[in-house]
Design a protein around this motif. Sequence first.
Motif, PDB file in Angstrom:
ATOM      1  N   ARG A 263      48.201  30.347  37.895  1.00  0.00           N
ATOM      2  CA  ARG A 263      48.679  31.622  37.358  1.00  0.00           C
ATOM      3  C   ARG A 263      50.196  31.675  37.219  1.00  0.00           C
ATOM      4  O   ARG A 263      50.756  32.726  36.865  1.00  0.00           O
ATOM      5  N   ALA A 264      50.888  30.572  37.465  1.00  0.00           N
ATOM      6  CA  ALA A 264      52.350  30.568  37.359  1.00  0.00           C
ATOM      7  C   ALA A 264      52.777  30.843  35.914  1.00  0.00           C
ATOM      8  O   ALA A 264      52.144  30.352  34.971  1.00  0.00           O
ATOM      9  N   PRO A 265      53.824  31.634  35.714  1.00  0.00           N
ATOM     10  CA  PRO A 265      54.269  31.963  34.360  1.00  0.00           C
ATOM     11  C   PRO A 265      54.551  30.718  33.524  1.00  0.00           C
ATOM     12  O   PRO A 265      55.253  29.808  33.962  1.00  0.00           O
ATOM     13  N   GLY A 266      53.969  30.657  32.347  1.00  0.00           N
ATOM     14  CA  GLY A 266      54.212  29.562  31.425  1.00  0.00           C
ATOM     15  C   GLY A 266      53.360  28.339  31.637  1.00  0.00           C
ATOM     16  O   GLY A 266      53.328  27.441  30.776  1.00  0.00           O
ATOM     17  N   PHE A 267      52.634  28.265  32.778  1.00  0.00           N
ATOM     18  CA  PHE A 267      51.890  27.037  33.062  1.00  0.00           C
ATOM     19  C   PHE A 267      50.704  26.871  32.114  1.00  0.00           C
ATOM     20  O   PHE A 267      50.420  25.763  31.654  1.00  0.00           O
ATOM     21  N   ALA A 268      49.986  27.939  31.837  1.00  0.00           N
ATOM     22  CA  ALA A 268      48.839  27.842  30.926  1.00  0.00           C
ATOM     23  C   ALA A 268      49.273  27.345  29.554  1.00  0.00           C
ATOM     24  O   ALA A 268      48.571  26.538  28.925  1.00  0.00           O
ATOM     25  N   GLU A 269      50.424  27.804  29.098  1.00  0.00           N
ATOM     26  CA  GLU A 269      50.924  27.353  27.798  1.00  0.00           C
ATOM     27  C   GLU A 269      51.264  25.871  27.825  1.00  0.00           C
ATOM     28  O   GLU A 269      50.989  25.134  26.869  1.00  0.00           O
ATOM     29  N   ALA A 270      51.838  25.409  28.940  1.00  0.00           N
ATOM     30  CA  ALA A 270      52.177  23.991  29.065  1.00  0.00           C
ATOM     31  C   ALA A 270      50.913  23.130  29.097  1.00  0.00           C
ATOM     32  O   ALA A 270      50.853  22.063  28.472  1.00  0.00           O
ATOM     33  N   VAL A 271      49.890  23.594  29.814  1.00  0.00           N
ATOM     34  CA  VAL A 271      48.621  22.871  29.860  1.00  0.00           C
ATOM     35  C   VAL A 271      47.987  22.835  28.471  1.00  0.00           C
ATOM     36  O   VAL A 271      47.463  21.802  28.031  1.00  0.00           O
ATOM     37  N   THR A 272      48.046  23.948  27.764  1.00  0.00           N
ATOM     38  CA  THR A 272      47.465  24.022  26.422  1.00  0.00           C
ATOM     39  C   THR A 272      48.114  23.011  25.482  1.00  0.00           C
ATOM     40  O   THR A 272      47.422  22.307  24.732  1.00  0.00           O
ATOM     41  N   ARG A 273      49.426  22.908  25.539  1.00  0.00           N
ATOM     42  CA  ARG A 273      50.125  21.955  24.667  1.00  0.00           C
ATOM     43  C   ARG A 273      49.696  20.521  24.968  1.00  0.00           C
ATOM     44  O   ARG A 273      49.485  19.715  24.057  1.00  0.00           O
ATOM     45  N   GLU A 274      49.573  20.198  26.250  1.00  0.00           N
ATOM     46  CA  GLU A 274      49.153  18.851  26.627  1.00  0.00           C
ATOM     47  C   GLU A 274      47.703  18.596  26.224  1.00  0.00           C
ATOM     48  O   GLU A 274      47.360  17.507  25.753  1.00  0.00           O
ATOM     49  N   LEU A 275      46.858  19.600  26.408  1.00  0.00           N
ATOM     50  CA  LEU A 275      45.432  19.431  26.144  1.00  0.00           C
ATOM     51  C   LEU A 275      45.148  19.252  24.657  1.00  0.00           C
ATOM     52  O   LEU A 275      44.250  18.486  24.273  1.00  0.00           O
ATOM     53  N   GLU A 276      45.900  19.933  23.832  1.00  0.00           N
ATOM     54  CA  GLU A 276      45.665  19.859  22.386  1.00  0.00           C
ATOM     55  C   GLU A 276      45.778  18.438  21.850  1.00  0.00           C
ATOM     56  O   GLU A 276      45.137  18.105  20.852  1.00  0.00           O
ATOM     57  N   GLY A 277      46.551  17.605  22.509  1.00  0.00           N
ATOM     58  CA  GLY A 277      46.750  16.245  22.025  1.00  0.00           C
ATOM     59  C   GLY A 277      45.712  15.249  22.478  1.00  0.00           C
ATOM     60  O   GLY A 277      45.711  14.103  22.009  1.00  0.00           O
ATOM     61  N   ILE A 278      44.791  15.647  23.384  1.00  0.00           N
ATOM     62  CA  ILE A 278      43.857  14.664  23.942  1.00  0.00           C
ATOM     63  C   ILE A 278      42.395  15.077  23.889  1.00  0.00           C
ATOM     64  O   ILE A 278      41.520  14.211  23.986  1.00  0.00           O
ATOM     65  N   THR A 279      42.101  16.360  23.738  1.00  0.00           N
ATOM     66  CA  THR A 279      40.712  16.807  23.844  1.00  0.00           C
ATOM     67  C   THR A 279      39.994  16.738  22.497  1.00  0.00           C
ATOM     68  O   THR A 279      40.606  16.984  21.447  1.00  0.00           O
ATOM     69  N   PRO A 280      38.685  16.417  22.500  1.00  0.00           N
ATOM     70  CA  PRO A 280      37.946  16.374  21.233  1.00  0.00           C
ATOM     71  C   PRO A 280      37.713  17.748  20.628  1.00  0.00           C
ATOM     72  O   PRO A 280      37.637  17.888  19.405  1.00  0.00           O
ATOM     73  N   VAL A 281      37.555  18.776  21.457  1.00  0.00           N
ATOM     74  CA  VAL A 281      37.473  20.166  21.007  1.00  0.00           C
ATOM     75  C   VAL A 281      38.346  20.999  21.937  1.00  0.00           C
ATOM     76  O   VAL A 281      38.550  20.647  23.095  1.00  0.00           O
ATOM     77  N   MET A 282      38.842  22.097  21.438  1.00  0.00           N
ATOM     78  CA  MET A 282      39.802  22.890  22.200  1.00  0.00           C
ATOM     79  C   MET A 282      39.172  24.185  22.705  1.00  0.00           C
ATOM     80  O   MET A 282      38.872  25.089  21.913  1.00  0.00           O
ATOM     81  N   PRO A 283      38.927  24.299  24.025  1.00  0.00           N
ATOM     82  CA  PRO A 283      38.450  25.573  24.554  1.00  0.00           C
ATOM     83  C   PRO A 283      39.604  26.569  24.629  1.00  0.00           C
ATOM     84  O   PRO A 283      40.777  26.185  24.591  1.00  0.00           O
ATOM     85  N   ALA A 284      39.275  27.829  24.725  1.00  0.00           N
ATOM     86  CA  ALA A 284      40.298  28.838  24.990  1.00  0.00           C
ATOM     87  C   ALA A 284      40.810  28.652  26.413  1.00  0.00           C
ATOM     88  O   ALA A 284      40.042  28.343  27.323  1.00  0.00           O
TER      89      ALA A 284
END
Length: 248
Positions: free
Chosen positions: A191-212
């Motif tokens: 729940r740290a500020p900005g962490f979800a956004e950082a994870v999202t950016r990293e995940l977008e480059g490796i996952t076959p489909v993107m969950p919310a």
Amino acid sequence: MIGSPGVYDPRRNAMKLTGGLRGWDRPAALAGLREAFGPSLVMENDVDAAALAERALGHGREVDHFAFVHIGTGIGMGLVLGGQLLRGAHGVAGEIAFMPLSGGAGTDEHEARKRGTLEASASASGVVRAARRGGMRGPVSARRVFEAASGGDQLAVTVVAEEARLIAKTICAVVTVVDPDLIVLGGGIGRAPGFAEAVTRELEGITPVMPAIRVSALGTDAVVDGCLAAGTELAWGRVMTVLPTAQP
């Protein structure tokens, strides 16, 4: 119902995988609780309880397939598929602390043997280790590292980026196995500020489909809320089984 680290082992009538809590995995601990609260006491994994709270009160009300990923002093996951919590054959579904994933300067082989490879690297203690090994001085906590990163401290920015990358890899592994619609992040780091956004950016480059990716709004009472929701449901089920059946 009580939420606790670890999972219930019916063979020993005790908890296991308790994260190093001294004495908590002994049969006497659970026996004492049952003596105090009665034989109908139910033990629930704390992160699973938080997932149940998310299903009843949070973002999980909107979807049938989601994962609640807790990142804080420990790491765990509660997985809800088809609206039902998945525990697995031995109760360890969601024990992602033991995923053989590590990275960055926070890893520690000795702690990994006790707590699991992922938890040793990506929990709060791993963040603190990475910051200290990188040269951060004075009292160091995960909160301080994230606050320093928000202020532009380059060392802290690097540590947080490594943490986000490792959590993204973890979520990618979950996506490829169960394909949830939603990932809810909880815990102090999640729940740290900005962490979800950082994870999202990293995940977008490796996952076959993107969950919310969403941050839990339930706060530190999520485990209690989950126990209350599940306990109420369990109690209602027991009441319905003992009520006399109405005659036609």
